[in-house]
Design a protein around this motif. Structure first.
Motif, short mmCIF file in Angstrom:
data_model
loop_
_atom_site.label_atom_id
_atom_site.label_comp_id
_atom_site.label_asym_id
_atom_site.label_seq_id
_atom_site.Cartn_x
_atom_site.Cartn_y
_atom_site.Cartn_z
N GLY A 205 0.78 -1.23 0.00
CA GLY A 205 0.00 0.00 0.00
C GLY A 205 0.81 1.27 0.00
N GLY A 206 2.14 1.15 0.02
CA GLY A 206 3.00 2.32 -0.02
C GLY A 206 3.14 3.05 1.30
N ILE A 207 2.71 2.41 2.39
CA ILE A 207 2.81 3.05 3.71
C ILE A 207 4.22 2.96 4.26
N CYS A 208 4.88 1.85 4.03
CA CYS A 208 6.25 1.68 4.52
C CYS A 208 7.11 1.01 3.46
N ASP A 209 8.42 1.16 3.62
CA ASP A 209 9.38 0.55 2.68
C ASP A 209 9.87 -0.80 3.18
N ILE A 210 9.98 -0.92 4.51
CA ILE A 210 10.44 -2.18 5.11
C ILE A 210 9.57 -2.50 6.31
N ALA A 211 9.54 -3.77 6.66
CA ALA A 211 8.77 -4.21 7.83
C ALA A 211 9.53 -5.34 8.52
N VAL A 212 9.41 -5.39 9.84
CA VAL A 212 10.01 -6.48 10.62
C VAL A 212 8.93 -7.53 10.86
N ALA A 213 9.21 -8.78 10.54
CA ALA A 213 8.20 -9.83 10.63
C ALA A 213 8.87 -11.19 10.68
N ASN A 214 8.08 -12.22 10.88
CA ASN A 214 8.60 -13.58 10.88
C ASN A 214 8.59 -14.16 9.47
N ALA A 215 9.59 -14.96 9.17
CA ALA A 215 9.72 -15.53 7.82
C ALA A 215 8.57 -16.46 7.49
N TYR A 216 8.02 -17.17 8.49
CA TYR A 216 7.01 -18.17 8.14
C TYR A 216 5.72 -17.53 7.62
N TYR A 217 5.45 -16.28 8.02
CA TYR A 217 4.29 -15.59 7.44
C TYR A 217 4.52 -15.33 5.95
N ALA A 218 5.74 -14.95 5.62
CA ALA A 218 6.06 -14.76 4.20
C ALA A 218 5.95 -16.07 3.44
N GLY A 219 6.38 -17.17 4.10
CA GLY A 219 6.24 -18.48 3.49
C GLY A 219 4.79 -18.80 3.18
N GLN A 220 3.90 -18.49 4.12
CA GLN A 220 2.48 -18.74 3.91
C GLN A 220 1.93 -17.87 2.77
N MET A 221 2.34 -16.59 2.76
CA MET A 221 1.83 -15.68 1.73
C MET A 221 2.39 -15.99 0.35
N LYS A 222 3.57 -16.59 0.31
CA LYS A 222 4.19 -16.95 -0.97
C LYS A 222 3.94 -18.41 -1.35
N SER A 223 3.17 -19.09 -0.52
CA SER A 223 2.84 -20.49 -0.77
C SER A 223 2.05 -20.63 -2.07
N PRO A 224 2.21 -21.74 -2.77
CA PRO A 224 1.39 -21.99 -3.96
C PRO A 224 -0.11 -22.01 -3.65
N ASP A 225 -0.43 -22.24 -2.38
CA ASP A 225 -1.84 -22.29 -1.97
C ASP A 225 -2.40 -20.93 -1.59
N ALA A 226 -1.55 -19.89 -1.52
CA ALA A 226 -2.02 -18.56 -1.11
C ALA A 226 -3.01 -18.01 -2.13
N LYS A 227 -4.01 -17.31 -1.61
CA LYS A 227 -5.04 -16.75 -2.49
C LYS A 227 -5.40 -15.34 -2.03
#
Length: 337
Positions: A205-227
């Motif tokens: 959304g252009g609110i921030c350039d970087i964010a601190v987070a856990n890798a497994y959330y990115a894994g879920q969002m980048k999963s082939p099953d993500a929708k």
């Protein structure tokens, strides 16, 4: 009626039969049952030992302490190394000596006396816009003025962040950590709130350039099953594995301990040893995009795409000792305000 010795023995065996039972182990866990069930089913298939799973939302230490010596709990499983340390401090665990566990789990990721063991890893990483030139960053650099108004992060009091702050204290001490927190607060693009996925959403959304987070959330969002939104957020970001200066990437863990009064102690140890096998470590990765704790065990391809994880070597026990101070510093600098 008189019975022959042969009949007497047969009757004795008949009446004794109901007393025999298959090997079993009682697992108390605060983890999502759907994530753990594939592991328990694989363990039973491999060993023949039945797993009775008792799922708790919270209050694990309190439940086992209240049950006392009559507690049926054999294995206590939870997330966050702080919760594992709390189990030890509550007096509801017992030490375990196992060459299998000691050889599979690095020393900094288990209790010195064998009271608890990490079973999978969750790295605290940085999300950045997919087309960003950012390829490396230190945790210390998150306080650099170059990120003023560009940083997103959830509440500083969330365990994911208090553990990271505790690690910073372990590396640099209280005074430096206070200044680091003040620098990060000055860099916030919005109030420290929400969840880790919100960082990806706000980068899109252009609110921030970087964010601190856990890798497994990115894994879920980048999963082939993500929708839907999840898929869009995952496609908008890339993952950068930060390190501490002179150290590695901060991780939190899922882990387990053997209960103090475990009625099935041998089976409990057998379950823990299975959970660090290559098979179980692969199931962990596939179920929730967590890194294996066992060096050399297979890493999910999505996680592998983030780069090689080099775990910070400071013992988790040493980091856990700073949790209270970390929380106090969050309040002192008004990080969440």
């Amino acid at each position: 009626m008189r019975f022959s010795p042969r009949h007497t023995l047969a009757l004795a065996a008949l009446f004794a039969a109901p007393l025999a039972h298959a090997a079993e182990v009682n697992l108390y866990t605060t983890r999502e049952p759907g994530l753990i069930q594939p592991l328990t089913e694989a363990f039973t298939k491999s060993t023949g030992v039945k797993v009775n799973m008792i799922a708790l939302k919270d209050g694990l230490a309190e439940r086992v302490a209240a049950e006392g010596e009559r507690s049926p709990a054999d294995v206590l499983m939870t997330v966050d190394f702080g919760n594992l340390v709390d189990l030890v401090e509550a007096g509801v665990t017992q030490p375990v000596s196992s060459e299998t566990l000691a050889s599979a789990i690095p020393a900094n990721l288990r209790d010195d006396e064998g009271h608890w063991f990490a079973l999978s890893l969750r790295s605290r990483v940085v999300y950045a816009e997919r087309g960003s030139a950012l390829s490396s960053i230190t945790y210390e650099n998150l306080a650099d003025p170059q990120w003023k108004g560009k940083l997103c992060i959830r509440s500083g009091q969330h365990p994911y962040n208090t553990s990271l702050i505790s690690a910073h204290i372990a590396h640099h001490g209280e005074a430096a950590t206070e200044q680091w927190l003040r620098g990060m607060k000055a860099n916030l693009a919005r109030k420290a709130a929400g969840g880790d996925r919100d960082g990806a959403r706000d980068i899109l959304g252009g609110i921030c350039d970087i964010a601190v987070a856990n890798a497994y959330y990115a894994g879920q969002m980048k999963s082939p099953d993500a929708k839907g939104d999840q898929k869009a957020w995952g496609e908008a970001i890339k993952v950068v594995l930060p390190t501490f200066e002179g150290g590695g990437t901060h991780v939190n863990v899922s882990g387990a301990a053997v209960a103090r009064h475990a009625p099935n102690r041998a089976e409990a140890i057998r379950l823990l040893e299975y959970l660090v096998s290559d098979e179980a470590q692969g199931i962990y990765a596939a179920a929730n995009y967590e890194y294996p704790v066992k060096p050399g065990a297979p890493v999910d391809p999505v996680l592998a795409g983030f780069g090689e994880l080099k775990v910070d070597p400071i013992p988790l026990e040493k980091i856990a000792a700073h949790r209270k101070l970390a929380s106090e510093l969050v309040d002192k600098v008004g990080f969440d305000q």
